[in-house]
Design a protein around this motif. Structure first.
Motif, PDB file in Angstrom:
ATOM      1  N   GLN A  89       0.832  -1.332  -0.031  1.00  0.00           N
ATOM      2  CA  GLN A  89      -0.060   0.173  -0.027  1.00  0.00           C
ATOM      3  C   GLN A  89       0.913   1.233  -0.089  1.00  0.00           C
ATOM      4  O   GLN A  89       0.685   2.267  -0.559  1.00  0.00           O
ATOM      5  N   VAL A  90       1.888   1.413   0.807  1.00  0.00           N
ATOM      6  CA  VAL A  90       2.764   2.520   0.955  1.00  0.00           C
ATOM      7  C   VAL A  90       3.300   2.807  -0.270  1.00  0.00           C
ATOM      8  O   VAL A  90       3.687   3.705  -0.724  1.00  0.00           O
ATOM      9  N   CYS A  91       3.880   1.555  -1.212  1.00  0.00           N
ATOM     10  CA  CYS A  91       4.437   1.560  -2.402  1.00  0.00           C
ATOM     11  C   CYS A  91       3.564   2.318  -3.516  1.00  0.00           C
ATOM     12  O   CYS A  91       4.068   2.867  -4.638  1.00  0.00           O
ATOM     13  N   TRP A  92       2.316   1.646  -3.621  1.00  0.00           N
ATOM     14  CA  TRP A  92       1.263   2.105  -4.412  1.00  0.00           C
ATOM     15  C   TRP A  92       1.041   3.565  -4.149  1.00  0.00           C
ATOM     16  O   TRP A  92       0.833   4.508  -5.230  1.00  0.00           O
ATOM     17  N   LEU A 140      -7.474  14.344  -5.149  1.00  0.00           N
ATOM     18  CA  LEU A 140      -7.658  14.803  -3.513  1.00  0.00           C
ATOM     19  C   LEU A 140      -8.690  14.015  -2.964  1.00  0.00           C
ATOM     20  O   LEU A 140      -8.444  13.485  -1.884  1.00  0.00           O
ATOM     21  N   ASP A 141      -9.704  13.687  -3.935  1.00  0.00           N
ATOM     22  CA  ASP A 141     -10.631  12.819  -3.355  1.00  0.00           C
ATOM     23  C   ASP A 141     -10.319  11.473  -3.039  1.00  0.00           C
ATOM     24  O   ASP A 141     -10.516  10.639  -1.768  1.00  0.00           O
ATOM     25  N   VAL A 146      -8.016   7.892   1.905  1.00  0.00           N
ATOM     26  CA  VAL A 146      -7.150   6.924   2.369  1.00  0.00           C
ATOM     27  C   VAL A 146      -6.332   7.352   3.744  1.00  0.00           C
ATOM     28  O   VAL A 146      -5.929   6.703   4.369  1.00  0.00           O
ATOM     29  N   VAL A 147      -5.929   8.703   3.628  1.00  0.00           N
ATOM     30  CA  VAL A 147      -4.988   9.289   4.725  1.00  0.00           C
ATOM     31  C   VAL A 147      -5.661   9.085   6.143  1.00  0.00           C
ATOM     32  O   VAL A 147      -7.167   9.004   6.242  1.00  0.00           O
ATOM     33  N   GLN A 148      -4.878   8.964   7.262  1.00  0.00           N
ATOM     34  CA  GLN A 148      -5.307   8.773   8.266  1.00  0.00           C
ATOM     35  C   GLN A 148      -5.428   9.924   8.949  1.00  0.00           C
ATOM     36  O   GLN A 148      -4.961  11.011   8.601  1.00  0.00           O
ATOM     37  N   GLU A 149      -6.499  10.274   9.930  1.00  0.00           N
ATOM     38  CA  GLU A 149      -7.048  11.210  10.664  1.00  0.00           C
ATOM     39  C   GLU A 149      -5.634  11.788  11.523  1.00  0.00           C
ATOM     40  O   GLU A 149      -5.601  13.202  11.789  1.00  0.00           O
ATOM     41  N   GLY A 151      -1.215  11.322  12.648  1.00  0.00           N
ATOM     42  CA  GLY A 151      -0.138  10.849  12.266  1.00  0.00           C
ATOM     43  C   GLY A 151       0.379  10.865  10.842  1.00  0.00           C
ATOM     44  O   GLY A 151       0.189  11.782  10.304  1.00  0.00           O
ATOM     45  N   TYR A 152       1.174   9.661  10.429  1.00  0.00           N
ATOM     46  CA  TYR A 152       1.497   9.493   9.319  1.00  0.00           C
ATOM     47  C   TYR A 152       0.534   9.180   8.126  1.00  0.00           C
ATOM     48  O   TYR A 152      -0.808   9.082   8.582  1.00  0.00           O
ATOM     49  N   PHE A 153       0.931   9.173   6.738  1.00  0.00           N
ATOM     50  CA  PHE A 153      -0.162   8.950   5.787  1.00  0.00           C
ATOM     51  C   PHE A 153      -1.081   7.796   5.976  1.00  0.00           C
ATOM     52  O   PHE A 153      -2.059   7.863   6.064  1.00  0.00           O
ATOM     53  N   ILE A 154      -0.217   6.599   6.026  1.00  0.00           N
ATOM     54  CA  ILE A 154      -0.834   5.369   6.732  1.00  0.00           C
ATOM     55  C   ILE A 154       0.134   4.672   7.411  1.00  0.00           C
ATOM     56  O   ILE A 154       1.341   5.062   7.371  1.00  0.00           O
ATOM     57  N   GLY A 155      -0.153   3.790   8.267  1.00  0.00           N
ATOM     58  CA  GLY A 155       0.678   2.983   9.001  1.00  0.00           C
ATOM     59  C   GLY A 155       1.014   3.775  10.338  1.00  0.00           C
ATOM     60  O   GLY A 155       0.601   5.074  10.491  1.00  0.00           O
ATOM     61  N   ASP A 156       1.911   3.310  10.915  1.00  0.00           N
ATOM     62  CA  ASP A 156       2.239   3.874  12.270  1.00  0.00           C
ATOM     63  C   ASP A 156       3.808   4.407  12.193  1.00  0.00           C
ATOM     64  O   ASP A 156       4.455   4.542  13.193  1.00  0.00           O
TER      65      ASP A 156
END
Lengths: 215, 215
Positions: A89-92, A140-141, A146-149, A151-156
């Motif tokens: 997912q992060v690579c995508w 943007l949509d 996908v973006v987290q509320e 912290g980082y874009f996704i993941g920890d």
């Protein structure tokens, strides 16, 4: 010491600078424009693209491949999650940023900064309007979905997704564009957090010097 | 079971089919054209591109990212070397194939197969001449300078470099193009070896069925 060929106003070169800073690896930044025709550069960049990383006798082009190489050669403070699904997912997201997002953000950078301030060419307001009204909104949509509320874009942890997405938006920001928090609140909040991180602030301070020379 | 969305005449989809066959993983091939507008497909392919891999609840687009995911989830019979430098080189060659090489090879595929046989459009002989005389030669020169005299493209095992490069040339071959052994003997010999490998022959036999329907 490592050499990084390129100019950090390229969103792809900036990703490599960030990755090296994040991993605490010293490097020489060797100013090189895309398409540089010197035989030395073409020997290490078959398509004439920036960035290229040189590590001793070894060199490799392409920001995503450079990041992956740095990860396997210098695995401390990783930029890829261990979990295969989250890693994909992060690579995508990095790929999404490096292609369609960079292209859309580049319109503002080119039309509001490069052309009027460096090339003595007028801003193409139709291109700006097209980017604003057609290119950017679906991107943007998707990112907002996908973006987290927090912290980082996704993941920890910081990942190549953060590097790619933030770097693309830095170029849009140089062109006077910012994400509207009333339509894309999570993405706008994420970008506000990212732009305040020491990694990004340090890099942008270095780039300011270069931008000032454009007047 | 895994699902692969796409059509194997796409060089990118073909890479994924080969990777799964190489790893001995069963999958369903779900015929999907690029740009397919069904909500189900767009939900898993934000840019409408093929291939997309679905593995249970997880899905990811982009052939290079799919191959990397398969490697970490199903590490047996690897497609990436362990050595960081060689791994970066095979990934770079995969990227080179997926971009400039695919674009040049696509001209022959489009102008000699798709347009005349599927779309009832005449072949653009100027486009063919441009590909033949301008696009392809520097790409062949570069590949000739890298490819090994025997065995795989580089390294001592099948890698994503082989998948990307061979897949691109399959499309050129469908358009009647072949590399001239008198100008690029190592590359021509490599491609002859690759096209005779069971992995490639099995895949091309499956594709023949689809091609026959074009008449």
């Amino acid at each position: 010491m490592l050499n990084v060929y390129g100019v950090p106003l390229s969103p792809f070169v900036r990703k490599v600078h960030w990755a090296l800073a994040h991993k605490g690896i010293e490097y020489n930044a060797i100013p090189t424009m895309p398409g540089d025709s010197s035989p030395e550069f073409r020997a290490i960049s078959p398509l004439g693209k920036i960035p290229v990383l040189q590590d001793g006798d070894f060199s490799v082009p392409d920001s995503s491949i450079i990041l992956r190489y740095l990860e396997s050669k210098y695995p401390e403070t990783p930029l890829y999650p261990q979990d295969p699904e989250l890693a994909a997912q992060v690579c995508w997201l990095e790929e999404y940023a490096d292609t369609n997002l960079v292209q859309a953000c580049a319109v503002f950078f080119r039309e509001r900064l490069i052309n009027p301030k460096m090339m003595n060419k007028p801003t193409d307001e139709d291109a700006i309007a097209d980017a604003q009204n057609n290119l950017i909104p679906p991107l943007l949509d998707y990112l907002e979905s996908v973006v987290q509320e927090e912290g980082y874009f996704i993941g920890d942890a910081l990942s190549v997704a953060d590097l790619g997405i933030t770097s693309a938006f830095v170029n849009a920001q140089y062109g006077g564009y910012s994400v509207d928090a009333s339509t894309h609140p999570r993405l706008a909040a994420y970008l506000a957090r990212a732009m305040q991180s020491p990694l990004v602030k340090d890099q942008l301070a270095k780039e300011e010097q270069m931008l000032k020379s454009f007047g």
